[in-house]
Design a protein around this motif. Structure first.
Motif, PDB file in Angstrom:
ATOM      1  N   LEU A 142       4.335  10.291  12.200  1.00 60.68           N
ATOM      2  CA  LEU A 142       4.946   9.058  12.694  1.00 60.68           C
ATOM      3  C   LEU A 142       5.477   9.269  14.110  1.00 60.68           C
ATOM      4  CD1 LEU A 142       6.924   7.838   9.577  1.00 60.68           C
ATOM      5  CD2 LEU A 142       4.784   6.948  10.457  1.00 60.68           C
ATOM      6  N   GLY A 143       5.259   8.273  14.960  1.00 55.93           N
ATOM      7  CA  GLY A 143       5.771   8.322  16.326  1.00 55.93           C
ATOM      8  C   GLY A 143       4.839   8.960  17.331  1.00 55.93           C
ATOM      9  N   GLU A 144       3.758   9.596  16.892  1.00 55.07           N
ATOM     10  CA  GLU A 144       2.827  10.218  17.835  1.00 55.07           C
ATOM     11  C   GLU A 144       2.058   9.144  18.592  1.00 55.07           C
ATOM     12  OE1 GLU A 144       1.683  14.566  16.099  1.00 55.07           O
ATOM     13  OE2 GLU A 144       0.486  12.893  15.377  1.00 55.07           O
ATOM     14  N   VAL A 145       1.672   9.476  19.839  1.00 52.88           N
ATOM     15  CA  VAL A 145       0.933   8.539  20.684  1.00 52.88           C
ATOM     16  C   VAL A 145      -0.451   9.124  20.944  1.00 52.88           C
ATOM     17  CG1 VAL A 145       0.859   7.407  22.926  1.00 52.88           C
ATOM     18  CG2 VAL A 145       3.041   7.693  21.761  1.00 52.88           C
TER      19      VAL A 145
ATOM     20  N   MET B 120       0.838  -1.184   0.000  1.00 53.02           N
ATOM     21  CA  MET B 120       0.000   0.000   0.000  1.00 53.02           C
ATOM     22  C   MET B 120       0.883   1.248   0.000  1.00 53.02           C
ATOM     23  SD  MET B 120      -3.498  -0.115   0.473  1.00 53.02           S
ATOM     24  CE  MET B 120      -3.593  -0.955  -1.065  1.00 53.02           C
ATOM     25  N   PRO B 121       0.514   2.236  -0.790  1.00 49.13           N
ATOM     26  CA  PRO B 121       1.302   3.467  -0.798  1.00 49.13           C
ATOM     27  C   PRO B 121       1.063   4.271   0.487  1.00 49.13           C
ATOM     28  CG  PRO B 121      -0.593   3.667  -2.251  1.00 49.13           C
ATOM     29  CD  PRO B 121      -0.560   2.247  -1.770  1.00 49.13           C
ATOM     30  N   GLU B 122       2.133   4.920   0.947  1.00 52.48           N
ATOM     31  CA  GLU B 122       2.026   5.745   2.145  1.00 52.48           C
ATOM     32  C   GLU B 122       1.988   7.212   1.741  1.00 52.48           C
ATOM     33  OE1 GLU B 122       4.601   5.023   5.394  1.00 52.48           O
ATOM     34  OE2 GLU B 122       4.636   2.876   5.048  1.00 52.48           O
ATOM     35  N   LYS B 123       1.209   7.996   2.484  1.00 51.54           N
ATOM     36  CA  LYS B 123       1.112   9.430   2.248  1.00 51.54           C
ATOM     37  C   LYS B 123       1.936  10.168   3.280  1.00 51.54           C
ATOM     38  CE  LYS B 123      -2.756  11.603   0.831  1.00 51.54           C
ATOM     39  NZ  LYS B 123      -4.110  12.075   0.946  1.00 51.54           N
ATOM     40  N   GLU B 124       2.286  11.411   2.970  1.00 54.36           N
ATOM     41  CA  GLU B 124       3.003  12.226   3.943  1.00 54.36           C
ATOM     42  C   GLU B 124       2.043  12.916   4.887  1.00 54.36           C
ATOM     43  OE1 GLU B 124       5.762  14.870   2.147  1.00 54.36           O
ATOM     44  OE2 GLU B 124       6.628  13.298   0.885  1.00 54.36           O
TER      45      GLU B 124
ATOM     46  N   VAL C  49       1.794   5.604  16.356  1.00 57.29           N
ATOM     47  CA  VAL C  49       1.759   5.553  14.889  1.00 57.29           C
ATOM     48  C   VAL C  49       3.106   5.049  14.374  1.00 57.29           C
ATOM     49  CG1 VAL C  49       1.435   6.887  12.788  1.00 57.29           C
ATOM     50  CG2 VAL C  49       0.132   7.474  14.835  1.00 57.29           C
ATOM     51  N   THR C  50       3.073   3.962  13.606  1.00 53.74           N
ATOM     52  CA  THR C  50       4.304   3.431  13.016  1.00 53.74           C
ATOM     53  C   THR C  50       4.317   3.568  11.499  1.00 53.74           C
ATOM     54  OG1 THR C  50       3.367   1.212  12.921  1.00 53.74           O
ATOM     55  CG2 THR C  50       4.666   1.770  14.877  1.00 53.74           C
ATOM     56  N   GLY C  51       3.175   3.907  10.919  1.00 56.09           N
ATOM     57  CA  GLY C  51       3.089   4.092   9.471  1.00 56.09           C
ATOM     58  C   GLY C  51       1.772   4.750   9.128  1.00 56.09           C
ATOM     59  N   LEU C  52       1.715   5.413   7.985  1.00 52.81           N
ATOM     60  CA  LEU C  52       0.500   6.086   7.546  1.00 52.81           C
ATOM     61  C   LEU C  52      -0.175   5.249   6.467  1.00 52.81           C
ATOM     62  CD1 LEU C  52       1.806   9.754   7.369  1.00 52.81           C
ATOM     63  CD2 LEU C  52       0.662   8.590   9.256  1.00 52.81           C
TER      64      LEU C  52
ATOM     65  N   ALA D 293      -3.465  -3.850   8.468  1.00 57.98           N
ATOM     66  CA  ALA D 293      -3.674  -2.618   9.239  1.00 57.98           C
ATOM     67  C   ALA D 293      -2.917  -2.629  10.556  1.00 57.98           C
ATOM     68  CB  ALA D 293      -5.169  -2.416   9.492  1.00 57.98           C
ATOM     69  N   VAL D 294      -2.757  -3.786  11.172  1.00 56.38           N
ATOM     70  CA  VAL D 294      -2.060  -3.890  12.459  1.00 56.38           C
ATOM     71  C   VAL D 294      -0.606  -3.438  12.345  1.00 56.38           C
ATOM     72  CG1 VAL D 294      -1.292  -5.529  14.212  1.00 56.38           C
ATOM     73  CG2 VAL D 294      -3.586  -5.678  13.334  1.00 56.38           C
ATOM     74  N   GLY D 295      -0.017  -3.543  11.194  1.00 58.69           N
ATOM     75  CA  GLY D 295       1.367  -3.151  11.002  1.00 58.69           C
ATOM     76  C   GLY D 295       1.607  -1.654  10.975  1.00 58.69           C
ATOM     77  N   PHE D 296       0.545  -0.860  10.936  1.00 57.60           N
ATOM     78  CA  PHE D 296       0.687   0.588  10.840  1.00 57.60           C
ATOM     79  C   PHE D 296       0.517   1.305  12.175  1.00 57.60           C
ATOM     80  CE2 PHE D 296      -0.003  -0.775   6.558  1.00 57.60           C
ATOM     81  CZ  PHE D 296       0.814   0.057   5.822  1.00 57.60           C
ATOM     82  N   TYR D 297       0.316   0.546  13.254  1.00 54.66           N
ATOM     83  CA  TYR D 297       0.273   1.136  14.589  1.00 54.66           C
ATOM     84  C   TYR D 297       0.743   0.109  15.601  1.00 54.66           C
ATOM     85  CZ  TYR D 297      -4.076  -1.394  15.639  1.00 54.66           C
ATOM     86  OH  TYR D 297      -5.011  -2.359  15.867  1.00 54.66           O
ATOM     87  N   GLU D 298       1.153   0.598  16.760  1.00 54.78           N
ATOM     88  CA  GLU D 298       1.601  -0.267  17.843  1.00 54.78           C
ATOM     89  C   GLU D 298       0.684  -0.013  19.030  1.00 54.78           C
ATOM     90  OE1 GLU D 298       5.504  -0.823  20.715  1.00 54.78           O
ATOM     91  OE2 GLU D 298       5.579   0.571  19.035  1.00 54.78           O
ATOM     92  N   ASP D 299       0.050  -1.046  19.524  1.00 53.71           N
ATOM     93  CA  ASP D 299      -0.850  -0.922  20.671  1.00 53.71           C
ATOM     94  C   ASP D 299      -0.009  -0.942  21.942  1.00 53.71           C
ATOM     95  OD1 ASP D 299      -2.916  -0.890  22.449  1.00 53.71           O
ATOM     96  OD2 ASP D 299      -3.880  -2.725  21.737  1.00 53.71           O
ATOM     97  N   ILE D 300       0.068   0.195  22.634  1.00 51.82           N
ATOM     98  CA  ILE D 300       0.867   0.295  23.859  1.00 51.82           C
ATOM     99  C   ILE D 300      -0.032   0.520  25.070  1.00 51.82           C
ATOM    100  CG2 ILE D 300       2.989   1.034  22.739  1.00 51.82           C
ATOM    101  CD1 ILE D 300       2.256   3.910  23.445  1.00 51.82           C
TER     102      ILE D 300
END
Length: 134
Positions: A49-52, A1-5, A66-69, A79-86
Protein backbone atom coordinates in the motif's frame (compact mmCIF):
# COMPACT_ATOMS: atom_id res chain seq x y z
CA UNK A 1 -13.97 -8.22 -2.22
CA UNK A 2 -11.49 -9.72 0.22
CA UNK A 3 -8.08 -8.09 0.42
CA UNK A 4 -4.81 -10.02 0.63
CA UNK A 5 -1.67 -9.03 2.47
CA UNK A 6 0.68 -10.26 -0.29
CA UNK A 7 0.01 -9.78 -3.97
CA UNK A 8 2.25 -10.02 -7.05
CA UNK A 9 2.56 -6.93 -9.25
CA UNK A 10 1.48 -8.77 -12.42
CA UNK A 11 -1.69 -10.04 -10.72
CA UNK A 12 -2.39 -6.59 -9.25
CA UNK A 13 -2.05 -4.80 -12.62
CA UNK A 14 -4.33 -7.39 -14.21
CA UNK A 15 -6.93 -7.18 -11.43
CA UNK A 16 -7.17 -3.36 -11.56
CA UNK A 17 -7.67 -3.66 -15.32
CA UNK A 18 -4.53 -1.92 -16.58
CA UNK A 19 -3.74 -5.02 -18.66
CA UNK A 20 -6.14 -7.34 -20.44
CA UNK A 21 -4.39 -10.53 -19.32
CA UNK A 22 -2.02 -11.44 -16.52
CA UNK A 23 0.48 -12.66 -19.10
CA UNK A 24 0.57 -9.20 -20.71
CA UNK A 25 1.16 -7.66 -17.28
CA UNK A 26 4.02 -10.10 -16.58
CA UNK A 27 5.54 -9.43 -20.02
CA UNK A 28 5.40 -5.68 -19.37
CA UNK A 29 7.28 -6.19 -16.10
CA UNK A 30 9.91 -8.36 -17.79
CA UNK A 31 10.36 -5.78 -20.57
CA UNK A 32 10.99 -2.99 -18.06
CA UNK A 33 7.76 -1.08 -18.69
CA UNK A 34 6.70 -1.21 -15.02
CA UNK A 35 8.90 0.76 -12.64
CA UNK A 36 9.03 1.49 -8.93
CA UNK A 37 11.04 4.60 -8.04
CA UNK A 38 12.64 4.51 -11.50
CA UNK A 39 13.82 0.89 -11.15
CA UNK A 40 12.50 -2.01 -13.21
CA UNK A 41 10.61 -4.62 -11.23
CA UNK A 42 9.96 -8.29 -11.92
CA UNK A 43 6.53 -9.98 -12.00
CA UNK A 44 6.86 -11.62 -8.54
CA UNK A 45 7.44 -8.24 -6.83
CA UNK A 46 5.09 -7.87 -3.85
CA UNK A 47 2.78 -4.84 -4.00
CA UNK A 48 2.51 -2.71 -0.87
CA UNK A 49 0.00 0.00 0.00
CA UNK A 50 1.18 3.51 -0.84
CA UNK A 51 3.76 2.48 -3.46
CA UNK A 52 3.91 4.52 -6.67
CA UNK A 53 4.41 2.72 -10.00
CA UNK A 54 5.17 4.12 -13.45
CA UNK A 55 3.61 2.02 -16.21
CA UNK A 56 4.30 2.39 -19.93
CA UNK A 57 1.74 0.82 -22.22
CA UNK A 58 2.45 1.69 -25.84
CA UNK A 59 2.62 5.47 -26.18
CA UNK A 60 0.67 5.96 -22.94
CA UNK A 61 2.37 6.40 -19.58
CA UNK A 62 0.55 6.15 -16.27
CA UNK A 63 1.64 6.82 -12.73
CA UNK A 64 -0.47 5.08 -10.09
CA UNK A 65 -0.47 4.92 -6.29
CA UNK A 66 -1.68 1.71 -4.64
CA UNK A 67 -4.61 2.37 -2.30
CA UNK A 68 -5.79 -1.22 -1.86
CA UNK A 69 -4.92 -4.78 -2.85
CA UNK A 70 -7.40 -6.49 -5.13
CA UNK A 71 -6.99 -10.26 -5.34
CA UNK A 72 -9.27 -11.05 -8.28
CA UNK A 73 -10.42 -9.17 -11.34
CA UNK A 74 -13.69 -7.27 -10.89
CA UNK A 75 -15.71 -4.72 -12.82
CA UNK A 76 -14.03 -1.44 -13.80
CA UNK A 77 -15.99 0.72 -11.35
CA UNK A 78 -14.83 -1.36 -8.40
CA UNK A 79 -11.24 -1.67 -9.67
CA UNK A 80 -10.77 2.11 -9.81
CA UNK A 81 -11.10 2.27 -6.03
CA UNK A 82 -7.94 0.22 -5.50
CA UNK A 83 -5.52 2.69 -7.11
CA UNK A 84 -5.13 6.42 -7.55
CA UNK A 85 -4.09 7.74 -10.96
CA UNK A 86 -1.52 10.49 -10.29
CA UNK A 87 -0.30 10.86 -13.88
CA UNK A 88 0.80 14.45 -14.59
CA UNK A 89 -1.47 16.25 -17.08
CA UNK A 90 1.46 16.70 -19.50
CA UNK A 91 1.74 12.92 -19.95
CA UNK A 92 -1.92 12.22 -20.75
CA UNK A 93 -2.80 11.32 -24.35
CA UNK A 94 -5.32 14.18 -24.62
CA UNK A 95 -2.69 16.75 -23.71
CA UNK A 96 -0.14 15.31 -26.15
CA UNK A 97 -2.61 15.22 -29.05
CA UNK A 98 -3.00 18.99 -28.92
CA UNK A 99 0.59 19.39 -30.09
CA UNK A 100 0.71 16.91 -32.95
CA UNK A 101 0.59 17.92 -36.60
CA UNK A 102 -2.63 17.19 -38.46
CA UNK A 103 -2.68 13.79 -40.11
CA UNK A 104 -3.24 14.09 -43.82
CA UNK A 105 -4.66 11.15 -45.73
CA UNK A 106 -4.72 10.45 -49.42
CA UNK A 107 -7.13 8.11 -51.15
CA UNK A 108 -5.77 4.65 -51.79
CA UNK A 109 -4.52 4.31 -55.34
CA UNK A 110 -4.24 8.06 -55.88
CA UNK A 111 -0.53 7.73 -56.63
CA UNK A 112 2.15 10.23 -55.77
CA UNK A 113 1.09 13.80 -55.13
CA UNK A 114 1.67 16.25 -57.97
CA UNK A 115 3.67 19.42 -57.43
CA UNK A 116 0.41 21.32 -57.00
CA UNK A 117 -0.88 18.76 -54.46
CA UNK A 118 2.39 19.01 -52.55
CA UNK A 119 2.10 22.79 -52.28
CA UNK A 120 -1.47 22.47 -50.98
CA UNK A 121 -0.36 19.91 -48.38
CA UNK A 122 2.47 22.16 -47.23
CA UNK A 123 0.05 25.07 -46.99
CA UNK A 124 -2.35 23.05 -44.83
CA UNK A 125 0.43 22.09 -42.44
CA UNK A 126 1.28 25.75 -42.01
CA UNK A 127 5.02 25.23 -41.74
CA UNK A 128 4.44 23.12 -38.63
CA UNK A 129 7.64 21.10 -39.02
CA UNK A 130 9.84 24.11 -39.75
CA UNK A 131 8.83 25.88 -36.53
CA UNK A 132 9.84 22.93 -34.32
CA UNK A 133 13.34 22.65 -35.74
CA UNK A 134 14.24 26.25 -34.86
Amino acid sequence: MPEKEKLRIDKYLWSIRLFKTRTLAADACKAGRVKLDGNNIKPPHEVKLGEVYQISKGPDRKTIRVTGLLESRTDAKTAVGFYEDITPVEETPGFKSMFHAPVLKRDRGAGRPTKRDRREIDGLQGDYFEKESE
